[in-house]
Design a protein around this motif. Sequence first.
Motif, mmCIF file in Angstrom:
data_model
loop_
_atom_site.group_PDB
_atom_site.id
_atom_site.type_symbol
_atom_site.label_atom_id
_atom_site.label_comp_id
_atom_site.label_asym_id
_atom_site.label_seq_id
_atom_site.Cartn_x
_atom_site.Cartn_y
_atom_site.Cartn_z
ATOM 1 N N GLY A 152 1.772 -5.893 -5.618
ATOM 2 C CA GLY A 152 2.186 -7.453 -5.142
ATOM 3 C C GLY A 152 0.933 -8.193 -4.972
ATOM 4 N N SER A 153 0.615 -8.658 -3.642
ATOM 5 C CA SER A 153 -0.513 -9.505 -3.490
ATOM 6 C C SER A 153 -1.600 -8.492 -2.519
ATOM 7 N N HIS A 211 -1.645 -6.943 0.231
ATOM 8 C CA HIS A 211 -1.955 -6.992 1.652
ATOM 9 C C HIS A 211 -1.541 -5.613 2.486
ATOM 10 N N ALA A 254 4.289 -0.817 -8.586
ATOM 11 C CA ALA A 254 4.116 -2.225 -8.884
ATOM 12 C C ALA A 254 3.050 -2.622 -7.890
ATOM 13 N N SER A 282 3.201 -11.617 -1.226
ATOM 14 C CA SER A 282 4.583 -11.785 -2.006
ATOM 15 C C SER A 282 5.899 -11.288 -1.623
HETATM 16 C C1 LIG Z 1 -3.564 -10.301 7.602
HETATM 17 C C2 LIG Z 1 -2.105 -9.831 7.360
HETATM 18 C C3 LIG Z 1 -1.152 -9.911 7.939
HETATM 19 C C4 LIG Z 1 -0.014 -9.422 8.099
HETATM 20 N N1 LIG Z 1 1.092 -9.684 8.870
HETATM 21 C C5 LIG Z 1 2.301 -9.167 8.788
HETATM 22 C C6 LIG Z 1 3.435 -9.483 9.586
HETATM 23 O O1 LIG Z 1 3.271 -10.699 10.407
HETATM 24 N N2 LIG Z 1 4.341 -8.666 9.677
HETATM 25 C C7 LIG Z 1 4.466 -7.775 8.699
HETATM 26 O O2 LIG Z 1 5.428 -6.902 8.939
HETATM 27 N N3 LIG Z 1 3.301 -7.313 7.990
HETATM 28 C C8 LIG Z 1 2.366 -8.086 7.899
HETATM 29 N N4 LIG Z 1 1.322 -7.707 7.157
HETATM 30 C C9 LIG Z 1 1.532 -6.516 6.270
HETATM 31 C C10 LIG Z 1 2.252 -7.093 5.049
HETATM 32 O O3 LIG Z 1 3.042 -7.892 5.003
HETATM 33 C C11 LIG Z 1 2.826 -5.889 4.242
HETATM 34 O O4 LIG Z 1 1.958 -4.988 3.811
HETATM 35 C C12 LIG Z 1 3.426 -6.345 2.814
HETATM 36 O O5 LIG Z 1 4.050 -5.279 2.020
HETATM 37 C C13 LIG Z 1 2.346 -6.985 1.810
HETATM 38 O O6 LIG Z 1 3.071 -7.549 0.566
HETATM 39 P P1 LIG Z 1 2.381 -7.436 -0.713
HETATM 40 O O7 LIG Z 1 2.762 -8.361 -1.707
HETATM 41 O O8 LIG Z 1 0.788 -7.898 -0.465
HETATM 42 O O9 LIG Z 1 2.488 -5.980 -1.232
HETATM 43 P P2 LIG Z 1 1.682 -4.920 -2.002
HETATM 44 O O10 LIG Z 1 0.452 -4.431 -0.721
HETATM 45 O O11 LIG Z 1 0.836 -5.401 -2.920
HETATM 46 O O12 LIG Z 1 2.602 -3.653 -2.271
HETATM 47 C C14 LIG Z 1 3.335 -3.334 -1.231
HETATM 48 C C15 LIG Z 1 4.421 -2.338 -1.630
HETATM 49 O O13 LIG Z 1 5.451 -3.350 -2.171
HETATM 50 C C16 LIG Z 1 5.501 -2.746 -3.839
HETATM 51 N N5 LIG Z 1 5.787 -3.920 -4.486
HETATM 52 C C17 LIG Z 1 5.306 -4.994 -4.729
HETATM 53 N N6 LIG Z 1 5.727 -5.850 -5.771
HETATM 54 C C18 LIG Z 1 6.802 -5.259 -6.204
HETATM 55 C C19 LIG Z 1 7.602 -5.332 -7.259
HETATM 56 N N7 LIG Z 1 7.372 -6.634 -8.114
HETATM 57 N N8 LIG Z 1 8.517 -4.291 -7.598
HETATM 58 C C20 LIG Z 1 8.506 -3.481 -6.757
HETATM 59 N N9 LIG Z 1 7.781 -3.057 -5.841
HETATM 60 C C21 LIG Z 1 6.793 -3.942 -5.489
HETATM 61 C C22 LIG Z 1 4.446 -2.110 -3.902
HETATM 62 O O14 LIG Z 1 4.640 -0.733 -4.945
HETATM 63 C C23 LIG Z 1 4.046 -1.389 -2.465
HETATM 64 O O15 LIG Z 1 4.852 -0.236 -2.396
HETATM 65 C C24 LIG Z 1 0.082 -8.308 7.137
HETATM 66 C C25 LIG Z 1 -1.055 -7.949 6.389
HETATM 67 C C26 LIG Z 1 -2.176 -8.561 6.307
HETATM 68 C C27 LIG Z 1 -3.090 -8.384 5.565
#
Ligand SMILES: Cc1cc2nc3c(=O)[nH]c(=O)nc-3n(C[C@H](O)[C@H](O)[C@H](O)COP(=O)(O)OP(=O)(O)OC[C@H]3O[C@@H](n4cnc5c(N)ncnc54)[C@H](O)[C@@H]3O)c2cc1C
Length: 453
Positions: free
Chosen positions: A75-76, A78, A73, A141
């Motif tokens: 997500g966004s 990040h 999967a 996400s």
């Molecule tokens: C600028 C910036 C600031 C940030 N600030 C913080 C903060 O304040 N605190 C903090 O803790 N982190 C922070 N982060 C990190 C970020 O929040 C995490 O890495 C988070 O997991 C990102 O979510 P995403 O949707 O982008 O996940 P992705 O990177 O797309 O995926 C992350 C994980 O989630 C799984 N996943 C996603 N969607 C699903 C689904 N529908 N079903 C099953 N699994 C799924 C993916 O397989 C993967 O294992 C920051 C990141 C950035 C870039």
Amino acid sequence: MKKRTFLKTSSTLLAGSLFAPWTACKQSSAPQEEAPVRTNWAGNLTYSTNQLHQPTSVEALQELVLKSEKVRALGSRHCFNRIADSRYSQISLDALPALMEADPAAGTVSTGAALRYGQLCPYLHKQGLAIHNLASLPHISVAGACATGTHGSGVHNGNLSTAVTGMELVRADGELVQLSAATHPTIFPGAVVHLGALGIVTRLQLKVQPAFQMRQMVYQFLPESQLEAHFDQIMSAGYSVSLFTDWQSDTVNQVWIKERLEETRPEAPASEFFGAKLATRNLHPIVELSAENCTEQMGVPGPWYERLPHFRMNFTPSSGKELQTEFFVPQERAVEALAAMRALHREVADLLLISEIRTVAADQLWLSPAYGRPSVAIHFTWKQDRQALDRILPKIESALAPFDMRPHWGKIFGVPAEVLASRYEKMADFRALMKEYDPNGKFKNEFLESVMA
Ligand SMILES: Cc1cc2nc3c(=O)[nH]c(=O)nc-3n(C[C@H](O)[C@H](O)[C@H](O)COP(=O)(O)OP(=O)(O)OC[C@H]3O[C@@H](n4cnc5c(N)ncnc54)[C@H](O)[C@@H]3O)c2cc1C
């Protein structure tokens, strides 16, 4: 009466079920025509497959998962490491109906997994509701954040995953299953922070509370001596407190205090805080960057979802071109751990953009970095130079090893699987859960292989 919002389509309620059924819609699970290069948000890594599926219905998703040999999967995007990567195929749920359904009487909201907090929170606020806490940015996400134990700050605030009261996911065999603390009391605490290993989460049910107003103040130049002497008091001085430091002087650069405004009219912010001075303008944590990207400061009242994150939804969060690492230590050892970091100040000076220090309340979620211990998260935003980071990272990780440090699952780290297993007492139970939900390793990728001993 439940209040429901559907961004793209609607669905009907099924009595007795945790979630309403998805409305069937056009099935399109064919791989998208993709640009040849696909990267994560920061652009520091390219995903290893061009096969990105975007099913438009849950039925199509189920069929896709059933037919897939290997899939992850997405997500966004990040995360800074390869947690979401696959050499085979990825599934984004961005084309699914973006359901948001608040149930004020039950104190919950049911949300589509791919929704960004920046979409969900304004909806909740309109219903008079709020989530207990948010990360520094609203762009992520809900499913991706909860999968990795993403957190904000506040000594009484658990990470964002602690709000999860129910999940709906598609298992490796294509079955759509619903999990909650009530229906699966033994495994639910193991399933919430799942690293994408148990299936494709389609919906989450989150605990909500009445909406509230907040204000945030920024103080500059907090003397290290004050922090050492009054760490717990400083970190408890607001609903959510963050410290920003570059470790280069005997003061902490900025203290961000986010206060909840209750009924009574708030007093004017104090001009000093443990020797730090109240800022006279909005500031970016990286002081050279424009504060335009940041949420309102200077004590201006506003809704919870426009104060809890540091960054505003329609603006670039943080610096953009960067790398991130973050480590959790027990709060009772935070002062020692911070001293160990300060000892490395010369080595981090050239590469570091800024560090942030936050607190996370203890929880019982098996793979949560705050499992079983009130925690302090020590975060680093780095310039985007992976080779230089690889030289510094082992030093930071070994300096924090005496504190049984746990790394953020979504950021860059090098802690090996056997060490992680020793720091997560429920790791073996989680591996057993993975085996049950995904016996043939359909959702396993190289990242998971590397972190599970
Ligand atoms: C600028 C910036 C600031 C940030 N600030 C913080 C903060 O304040 N605190 C903090 O803790 N982190 C922070 N982060 C990190 C970020 O929040 C995490 O890495 C988070 O997991 C990102 O979510 P995403 O949707 O982008 O996940 P992705 O990177 O797309 O995926 C992350 C994980 O989630 C799984 N996943 C996603 N969607 C699903 C689904 N529908 N079903 C099953 N699994 C799924 C993916 O397989 C993967 O294992 C920051 C990141 C950035 C870039």
